[in-house]
Enzyme design. Structure first.
Site, short mmCIF file in Angstrom:
data_model
loop_
_atom_site.label_atom_id
_atom_site.label_comp_id
_atom_site.label_asym_id
_atom_site.label_seq_id
_atom_site.Cartn_x
_atom_site.Cartn_y
_atom_site.Cartn_z
N CYS A 57 0.83 -1.21 0.00
CA CYS A 57 0.00 0.00 0.00
C CYS A 57 0.86 1.26 0.00
CB CYS A 57 -0.95 -0.01 1.20
SG CYS A 57 -2.13 -1.39 1.11
N THR A 58 2.00 1.19 0.67
CA THR A 58 2.92 2.33 0.67
C THR A 58 3.50 2.52 -0.72
OG1 THR A 58 3.43 2.02 3.01
CG2 THR A 58 5.04 3.25 1.69
#
Length: 156
Positions: free
Chosen positions: A45-46
């Site tokens: 997600c980062t």
């Protein structure tokens, strides 16, 4: 509710990291990249959020707004944005109602355990609020570039 290309995208209002409530209808007249992701501060997600950050100006040049959605609370979104200098809003779908409307709240399996969570997905909504394109079961590598290219080729 089923979501279908060429049809009106499901409308919603969710709390955002800026302290306001954001509605899809706020962006009528702009293309919207609505991306659903499982959890703040996790590796995939980062990477995805930073890819959107790094291409933010290119999307803006195409009159497109990026909105990220996860079940994390607003406070978590604020930390995520501050840590990675994200220039777009993150929306808190804590009761996963919007995720369910978009069909991305799924039964998942990890290390033999079953649980419900968001299946990484992106929806491109045109200036009239219609679903133009959808990407489901997204693989992070190259995804942001694909979404950008779609808008460049189809919504300009």
């Amino acid at each position: 509710m089923s979501i279908e290309k060429g049809k009106q995208a499901p409308t919603f209002t969710l709390p955002a990291n800026n302290g306001e409530h954001v509605s899809l209808s706020d962006y009528k007249g702009k293309n919207v990249v609505l991306y659903f992701y499982p959890k703040d501060m996790t590796p995939g997600c980062t990477t995805e959020a930073c890819d959107f950050r790094d291409h933010h100006e290119s999307f803006a040049d195409l009159d497109a707004v990026i909105l990220g959605v996860s079940p994390d609370p607003v406070e978590s979104h604020k930390k995520f944005i501050d840590k990675h200098e994200l220039p777009f809003l993150l929306l808190a779908d804590e009761d996963h109602q919007v995720s369910e409307e978009y069909g991305v709240w799924k039964l998942k399996k990890n290390f033999g355990k079953e649980y419900y969570g968001i299946e990484r997905s992106t929806f491109i909504i045109d200036k009239d609020g219609n679903l133009a394109e959808e990407y489901r079961k997204v693989k992070v590598d190259g995804h942001v570039e694909s979404a950008l290219e779609y808008i460049r080729e189809n919504l300009q």
